[in-house]
Design a protein around this motif. Sequence first.
Motif, mmCIF file in Angstrom:
data_model
loop_
_atom_site.group_PDB
_atom_site.id
_atom_site.type_symbol
_atom_site.label_atom_id
_atom_site.label_comp_id
_atom_site.label_asym_id
_atom_site.label_seq_id
_atom_site.Cartn_x
_atom_site.Cartn_y
_atom_site.Cartn_z
ATOM 1 N N PRO A 219 -1.335 -10.745 2.391
ATOM 2 C CA PRO A 219 -2.730 -10.327 2.579
ATOM 3 C C PRO A 219 -3.510 -11.331 3.412
ATOM 4 C CG PRO A 219 -2.066 -10.123 0.277
ATOM 5 C CD PRO A 219 -0.981 -10.883 0.973
ATOM 6 N N TRP B 171 -9.238 -13.273 3.953
ATOM 7 C CA TRP B 171 -10.468 -12.779 3.340
ATOM 8 C C TRP B 171 -10.269 -12.465 1.871
ATOM 9 C CZ3 TRP B 171 -15.278 -12.175 2.348
ATOM 10 C CH2 TRP B 171 -15.720 -11.091 1.627
ATOM 11 N N TRP B 172 -9.120 -11.880 1.510
ATOM 12 C CA TRP B 172 -8.867 -11.538 0.112
ATOM 13 C C TRP B 172 -8.825 -12.785 -0.749
ATOM 14 C CZ3 TRP B 172 -9.681 -6.772 -1.087
ATOM 15 C CH2 TRP B 172 -9.458 -5.766 -0.141
ATOM 16 N N LYS B 173 -8.254 -13.849 -0.236
ATOM 17 C CA LYS B 173 -8.198 -15.102 -0.991
ATOM 18 C C LYS B 173 -9.603 -15.640 -1.245
ATOM 19 C CE LYS B 173 -6.227 -19.755 -0.795
ATOM 20 N NZ LYS B 173 -5.324 -20.671 -0.040
ATOM 21 N N TRP C 83 -11.416 -13.163 -3.842
ATOM 22 C CA TRP C 83 -10.959 -13.263 -5.228
ATOM 23 C C TRP C 83 -11.291 -14.617 -5.849
ATOM 24 C CZ3 TRP C 83 -5.685 -11.044 -3.408
ATOM 25 C CH2 TRP C 83 -5.781 -9.649 -3.337
#
Length: 290
Positions: free
Chosen positions: A149, A152-154, A157
């Motif tokens: 992924p 941005w997802w890191k 979250w």
Amino acid sequence: MAYELDVDISEVADKGPGLAFIVYPQVVTRLPISPLWSILFFSMLITLGLGTQFAVVQTVHTTILDQFPKQLRKGRRSMYCLVCICAFLYICGLSFCTRGGMYMLQLVDNYSASYSVLIIGFAECIALSWFYGVDKFMANIELMIGFYPGIWWKIAWKYVTPATLLFIMVFTWIDFDPSSYRGYNFPPWADVLGWMMSFTSVMAIPVVAIYQIVRADKSDGLWKAIKKLSQPTSEWGPALKIHREQEANSLYQMQTRHNTGIEENGGVDQQLSSRTPLTAQQNDQEHEAV
């Protein structure tokens, strides 16, 4: 509608269940072709409720099946379990059909899915991103979807989502008002009942945590016991052995690059390019073994 009734707009526009079941039905009766709008409005309300119920019931059903797979995933036991869940929720919902059902519905609407959802969501973000590790979680997702992924997802979250949930929780508590309905203020014991109802699901988090700490070996100190309990167990991870080996190799390479100072994004690209995809025969053999 406020003009026709000759009242202030604040006395017409209500919030909660009264808006959907009292104000809106009165509005559609004053529209042209009111039977058509009434059918469309209540059809929308029914489909909206059914969509919500499907998600809620399936969540409860799947959780129970995952907790007792050997007992409930045989034959028609899964269907019987679903029937029992629906029957139990139906019996609980009968209280909303009594003469005081609207007051009960208002209390449940105010407390059941507000504070508990925010607290549980915040706890899940902290446990997943900070205790389990967002890098390990993204590596697990990579095994499932085939690619790593985006960054941005890191960030979302680990930082954005917990901060947003905490912000909403704080201002929700600041803006808290005791329950009321059409000028009737609920007694204090009703709000206490609502808080108890709201925290029944949340209390599982601290109760289980305290229970595990009490049972843990604290010979090396309490803090080390808590750190050990915060780590995932050996059973956690992919179900297939070949995926577990890939996960171990992925985490080992990631830790090695981190220790040697290699940039994370470059290491991820190199890891993806060096990984050999599974063949269909390997997947079928592994599934048959499981």
